[in-house]
Design a protein around this motif. Structure first.
Motif, PDB file in Angstrom:
ATOM      1  N   SER A   1       0.263  -1.008  -0.028  1.00 58.96           N
ATOM      2  CA  SER A   1      -0.236  -0.190   0.288  1.00 58.96           C
ATOM      3  C   SER A   1       0.650   1.241  -0.145  1.00 58.96           C
ATOM      4  CB  SER A   1      -1.112  -0.255   1.306  1.00 58.96           C
ATOM      5  OG  SER A   1      -2.002   1.106   1.436  1.00 58.96           O
ATOM      6  N   GLY A   2       0.757   1.849  -0.569  1.00 59.27           N
ATOM      7  CA  GLY A   2       1.125   3.787  -1.040  1.00 59.27           C
ATOM      8  C   GLY A   2       2.459   3.201  -1.550  1.00 59.27           C
ATOM      9  N   THR A   3       1.982   2.186  -2.489  1.00 66.71           N
ATOM     10  CA  THR A   3       3.928   2.176  -3.744  1.00 66.71           C
ATOM     11  C   THR A   3       2.663   2.477  -4.970  1.00 66.71           C
ATOM     12  OG1 THR A   3       3.907  -0.070  -3.887  1.00 66.71           O
ATOM     13  CG2 THR A   3       5.003   0.884  -1.443  1.00 66.71           C
ATOM     14  N   SER A   4       3.619   2.527  -6.027  1.00 67.83           N
ATOM     15  CA  SER A   4       3.789   1.880  -7.111  1.00 67.83           C
ATOM     16  C   SER A   4       4.789   1.625  -8.212  1.00 67.83           C
ATOM     17  CB  SER A   4       3.427   3.195  -7.538  1.00 67.83           C
ATOM     18  OG  SER A   4       3.245   3.638  -9.315  1.00 67.83           O
ATOM     19  N   TYR A   5       4.426   1.276  -8.746  1.00 68.94           N
ATOM     20  CA  TYR A   5       5.278   0.327 -10.427  1.00 68.94           C
ATOM     21  C   TYR A   5       5.997   1.388 -10.963  1.00 68.94           C
ATOM     22  CZ  TYR A   5       2.233  -3.708  -9.128  1.00 68.94           C
ATOM     23  OH  TYR A   5       1.419  -4.661  -9.199  1.00 68.94           O
ATOM     24  N   GLY A   6       5.107   2.297 -11.417  1.00 71.45           N
ATOM     25  CA  GLY A   6       5.640   3.133 -11.939  1.00 71.45           C
ATOM     26  C   GLY A   6       6.424   3.908 -11.357  1.00 71.45           C
ATOM     27  N   ASP A   7       7.150   4.260  -9.788  1.00 65.61           N
ATOM     28  CA  ASP A   7       7.442   4.533  -8.997  1.00 65.61           C
ATOM     29  C   ASP A   7       9.355   4.493  -9.307  1.00 65.61           C
ATOM     30  OD1 ASP A   7       5.370   5.345  -5.852  1.00 65.61           O
ATOM     31  OD2 ASP A   7       6.339   6.323  -8.467  1.00 65.61           O
ATOM     32  N   VAL A   8       9.458   3.142 -10.160  1.00 64.95           N
ATOM     33  CA  VAL A   8      10.635   2.483 -10.214  1.00 64.95           C
ATOM     34  C   VAL A   8      11.089   3.201 -12.225  1.00 64.95           C
ATOM     35  CG1 VAL A   8       9.879   0.897  -9.052  1.00 64.95           C
ATOM     36  CG2 VAL A   8       9.630   0.338 -11.730  1.00 64.95           C
ATOM     37  N   ARG A   9      10.657   4.067 -12.272  1.00 72.97           N
ATOM     38  CA  ARG A   9      11.074   4.826 -13.383  1.00 72.97           C
ATOM     39  C   ARG A   9      10.794   6.296 -13.710  1.00 72.97           C
ATOM     40  NH1 ARG A   9       6.941   4.800 -16.954  1.00 72.97           N
ATOM     41  NH2 ARG A   9       4.827   3.373 -15.346  1.00 72.97           N
ATOM     42  N   ASP A  10      10.735   6.471 -12.971  1.00 76.07           N
ATOM     43  CA  ASP A  10      10.537   8.018 -12.316  1.00 76.07           C
ATOM     44  C   ASP A  10      11.570   8.912 -12.392  1.00 76.07           C
ATOM     45  OD1 ASP A  10      10.462   7.805  -9.481  1.00 76.07           O
ATOM     46  OD2 ASP A  10       9.089   8.718  -9.223  1.00 76.07           O
ATOM     47  N   GLY A  11      12.834   8.385 -11.942  1.00 73.80           N
ATOM     48  CA  GLY A  11      14.012   9.098 -12.027  1.00 73.80           C
ATOM     49  C   GLY A  11      14.516   9.722 -10.441  1.00 73.80           C
ATOM     50  N   ASP A  12      13.050   9.196  -9.915  1.00 78.41           N
ATOM     51  CA  ASP A  12      13.040   9.512  -8.357  1.00 78.41           C
ATOM     52  C   ASP A  12      13.120   8.702  -6.957  1.00 78.41           C
ATOM     53  OD1 ASP A  12      12.385  11.608  -5.855  1.00 78.41           O
ATOM     54  OD2 ASP A  12      10.450  11.728  -6.376  1.00 78.41           O
ATOM     55  N   MET A  13      14.844   8.743  -6.583  1.00 74.38           N
ATOM     56  CA  MET A  13      14.949   8.105  -5.242  1.00 74.38           C
ATOM     57  C   MET A  13      14.370   8.162  -3.721  1.00 74.38           C
ATOM     58  SD  MET A  13      17.265   5.749  -6.151  1.00 74.38           S
ATOM     59  CE  MET A  13      17.704   5.908  -4.871  1.00 74.38           C
ATOM     60  N   ALA A  14      13.398   9.742  -4.335  1.00 77.85           N
ATOM     61  CA  ALA A  14      12.262   9.165  -2.825  1.00 77.85           C
ATOM     62  C   ALA A  14      11.419   8.461  -3.329  1.00 77.85           C
ATOM     63  CB  ALA A  14      12.300  10.452  -2.700  1.00 77.85           C
ATOM     64  N   THR A  15      10.869   8.075  -4.263  1.00 76.08           N
ATOM     65  CA  THR A  15       9.624   6.839  -3.843  1.00 76.08           C
ATOM     66  C   THR A  15      10.224   5.449  -4.871  1.00 76.08           C
ATOM     67  OG1 THR A  15       9.428   7.687  -6.563  1.00 76.08           O
ATOM     68  CG2 THR A  15       8.534   9.251  -4.892  1.00 76.08           C
ATOM     69  N   TYR A  16       8.959   5.089  -4.665  1.00 76.49           N
ATOM     70  CA  TYR A  16       9.599   3.211  -4.902  1.00 76.49           C
ATOM     71  C   TYR A  16       8.463   2.212  -4.847  1.00 76.49           C
ATOM     72  CZ  TYR A  16       8.201   3.636   0.420  1.00 76.49           C
ATOM     73  OH  TYR A  16       7.885   3.606   1.554  1.00 76.49           O
ATOM     74  N   TRP A  17       8.511   0.824  -5.051  1.00 79.14           N
ATOM     75  CA  TRP A  17       7.930  -0.482  -4.966  1.00 79.14           C
ATOM     76  C   TRP A  17       8.432  -0.796  -4.394  1.00 79.14           C
ATOM     77  CZ3 TRP A  17       9.778  -4.853  -5.957  1.00 79.14           C
ATOM     78  CH2 TRP A  17       8.705  -5.621  -6.167  1.00 79.14           C
ATOM     79  N   SER A  18       7.387  -1.376  -3.457  1.00 79.63           N
ATOM     80  CA  SER A  18       7.908  -2.527  -2.696  1.00 79.63           C
ATOM     81  C   SER A  18       6.627  -3.615  -3.081  1.00 79.63           C
ATOM     82  CB  SER A  18       6.731  -2.118  -0.934  1.00 79.63           C
ATOM     83  OG  SER A  18       8.941  -2.107  -0.435  1.00 79.63           O
ATOM     84  N   PRO A  19       6.711  -4.757  -2.597  1.00 78.31           N
ATOM     85  CA  PRO A  19       6.100  -6.118  -2.888  1.00 78.31           C
ATOM     86  C   PRO A  19       4.943  -5.896  -1.883  1.00 78.31           C
ATOM     87  CG  PRO A  19       8.368  -7.052  -2.419  1.00 78.31           C
ATOM     88  CD  PRO A  19       8.729  -5.747  -2.220  1.00 78.31           C
ATOM     89  N   ALA A  20       4.006  -7.191  -1.979  1.00 77.31           N
ATOM     90  CA  ALA A  20       3.502  -7.119  -0.407  1.00 77.31           C
ATOM     91  C   ALA A  20       3.360  -7.816   0.974  1.00 77.31           C
ATOM     92  CB  ALA A  20       2.079  -7.467  -1.176  1.00 77.31           C
ATOM     93  N   GLY A  21       4.699  -8.348   0.034  1.00 75.43           N
ATOM     94  CA  GLY A  21       5.344  -8.796   1.484  1.00 75.43           C
ATOM     95  C   GLY A  21       7.097  -8.975   0.950  1.00 75.43           C
ATOM     96  N   SER A  22       7.647 -10.313   1.691  1.00 79.66           N
ATOM     97  CA  SER A  22       8.557 -10.558   1.663  1.00 79.66           C
ATOM     98  C   SER A  22      10.038 -10.634   0.159  1.00 79.66           C
ATOM     99  CB  SER A  22       9.213 -11.202   2.705  1.00 79.66           C
ATOM    100  OG  SER A  22       9.145 -12.431   2.405  1.00 79.66           O
TER     101      SER A  22
END
Length: 520
Positions: free
Chosen positions: A416-437
């Motif tokens: 929750s609160g993460t996005s697939y698109g955040d891994v390709r936006d050039g911004d180290m402040a945003t990110y994707w995390s999986p729902a688990g480990s």
């Protein structure tokens, strides 16, 4: 999620020994690229061009540089690096300045360039205040978490604020950010009031704030205007992107993401030309709100992607769901429009501090312009985030074009609160995390693309969380490489449409800030 819709319009006292001082370096203009927008009018904006260049690593040093000039209008370029905060900022006195201890005070002065160099310049909880001033350039700096209540306080809570007869200001490639709204002690990120005119905000990031910014402090403060906003990212903002009270604004090629209450609020007779912007996951992105004093707009070529609109009534007058022009606005300067469809990509590559001062060439392609005046080559800023851990010390950092910018992405279930698109936006402040480990994240293209190297960059606070992984050619399921730990990963050059990074074990919740892909 709604389908994207394209809608065309109708019509800077002594300095203590422990504090760094400003030292002369060379004579040259530090700014790269050309001034744009309304800042080119009224005689233009040149900042400290032609003046002495000094280096400053504290707020006191910035104030000392201002106070050491022959006069309040003697041109000067101040190159700033490091973190500027309350602990290293004091009031400095002199005939050519009027400074304060709780902010960077650009008051009753002119002909100044303030530019971040080296590994970056961060104004931490310390705002920049411009008052009774003209011909100022602020470029390549981050201003963050400026508060008007709580401790410490600065600049009335504004990251950058201008007031009381201000003319010709260019703010470019800056990052302005807060950590909440008015209830958390913050105010506006970019506020203009009391007779401020001929201003351009370009290639900047404004995020994580209740208020983006305003032109005019009240319905009776109508002496402001002639402001251009272009190629900026507004992200996670409640409202005021911007709020316009009277005057004229030109708003083009901006990317708006997650506007929670309202966006461009034109009121009290303001007129806005709103061209080729991309609005996504937002509410009431254009209109007149919280007043019965109407404003106006001329719209053309904007994209509204998953935008919702309130029903009109009382002090709520949204322009949508089918925005139409209700005025015409004449723009006196030349400009080039990027297509709205490529705005997210070009803004992610160019906007904000420490992006190399790249600009768009007007055809959706970033470029680094040559310096506008002779002199030493400008220092290219480097990101302030830690370098990623690589699998082996001998692995060189990636070079060339990051193919992930402008591509697509998807993956397994996300936290929750993460996005697939955040891994390709050039911004180290945003990110994707999986729902688990564990989980997977993919980069994909519309046509076959050759890839031989990827760079997995973990977000701050999560370094070392990624354990074992596999890199998979998602077109056919072939495993291209296995290993452990984030960083640069190489394999045989492979032509594919989709490449997957699968995390198979972790020591904590993984946070992938950037998933970069390269041809070589």
């Amino acid at each position: 999620m709604k389908r994207p819709v394209v809608l065309a319009a109708l019509a800077t006292a002594a300095v203590g020994a422990a504090i760094a001082v400003a030292l002369p370096i060379h004579q040259a203009s530090a700014a790269v690229g050309g001034v744009t927008g309304f800042a080119t009018q009224n005689g233009g904006t040149t900042g400290g061009a032609g003046g002495q260049t000094v280096r400053a690593t504290t707020g006191t040093a910035i104030h000392t540089a201002l106070c050491s000039r022959a006069s309040s209008s003697t041109p000067i370029i101040i190159e700033v690096s490091g973190t500027i905060n309350h602990g290293n900022t004091t009031k400095v006195s002199g005939n050519s300045c009027n400074t304060a201890a709780d902010k960077i005070e650009l008051k009753e002065i002119s002909n100044i360039t303030l530019i971040g160099v080296g590994s970056g310049a961060v104004f931490d909880q310390l705002g920049i205040h411009i008052r009774d001033a003209s011909n100022i350039i602020i470029q390549n700096v981050t201003v963050r978490n400026v508060k008007k209540s709580g401790s410490p306080i600065s600049n009335g809570g504004d990251a950058i604020g201008m007031e009381s007869t201000v003319r010709n200001i260019w703010v470019d490639h800056v990052t302005l950010e807060a950590s909440g709204g008015e209830s958390e002690g913050f105010d506006g990120l970019f506020d203009l009031k009391d007779n401020t005119q001929y201003v351009t905000l370009s290639y900047s990031i404004l995020r994580n704030s209740g208020r983006g910014g305003l032109i005019g402090s009240s319905e009776s403060d109508l002496s402001n205007g002639f402001v251009t906003f272009h190629h900026n990212l507004y992200q996670n903002i409640d409202s005021r992107t911007p709020l316009l009270r009277g005057g004229i604004a030109h708003i083009y090629n901006n990317h708006y993401v997650n506007l929670y209450e309202s966006g461009i609020n034109s009121r009290a007779g303001a007129r806005a030309k709103v061209d080729n912007n991309y609005f996504k996951d937002a509410k009431d992105v254009l209109g007149t709100f919280y007043t019965d004093q109407l404003g106006y707009w001329q719209v053309s070529g904007n994209i509204f992607d998953n935008v919702t609109w309130s029903s009109p009534g009382g002090d709520t007058r949204p322009a949508g769901p089918n925005p139409q022009s209700n005025t015409t606005v004449s723009i006196p300067y030349p400009y080039s429009l990027d297509a709205a469809s490529c705005v997210p990509s070009v803004v992610s590559q160019t906007a904000g501090a420490n992006k190399g001062l790249q600009v768009s060439n007007g055809s959706c392609t970033p470029q680094t312009p040559a310096p506008t005046t002779p002199g030493p080559a400008p220092t290219t800023p480097r990101p302030t985030t830690p370098a990623p851990t690589t699998p082996a010390p001998t692995t060189p950092p990636p070079s060339g074009t990051n193919l992930s910018i402008g591509a697509g992405s998807d993956g397994s279930s996300k936290a929750s609160g993460t996005s697939y698109g955040d891994v390709r936006d050039g911004d180290m402040a945003t990110y994707w995390s999986p729902a688990g480990s564990t989980g997977s994240i993919s980069i994909k293209w519309g046509s076959a693309t050759t890839v031989s190297r990827i760079n997995i960059r973990e977000a701050s606070g999560a370094t070392g969380a990624i354990g074992s992984w596999r890199v998979i050619n998602a077109d056919n399921g072939a495993v291209l490489r296995t290993g452990s730990g984030a960083g640069v990963i190489t394999f045989s050059a492979t032509s594919l449409k989709k490449i997957t990074f699968e995390i198979t074990s972790s020591s904590a919740t993984p946070r992938v800030a950037e998933y970069e892909t390269y041809a070589a």
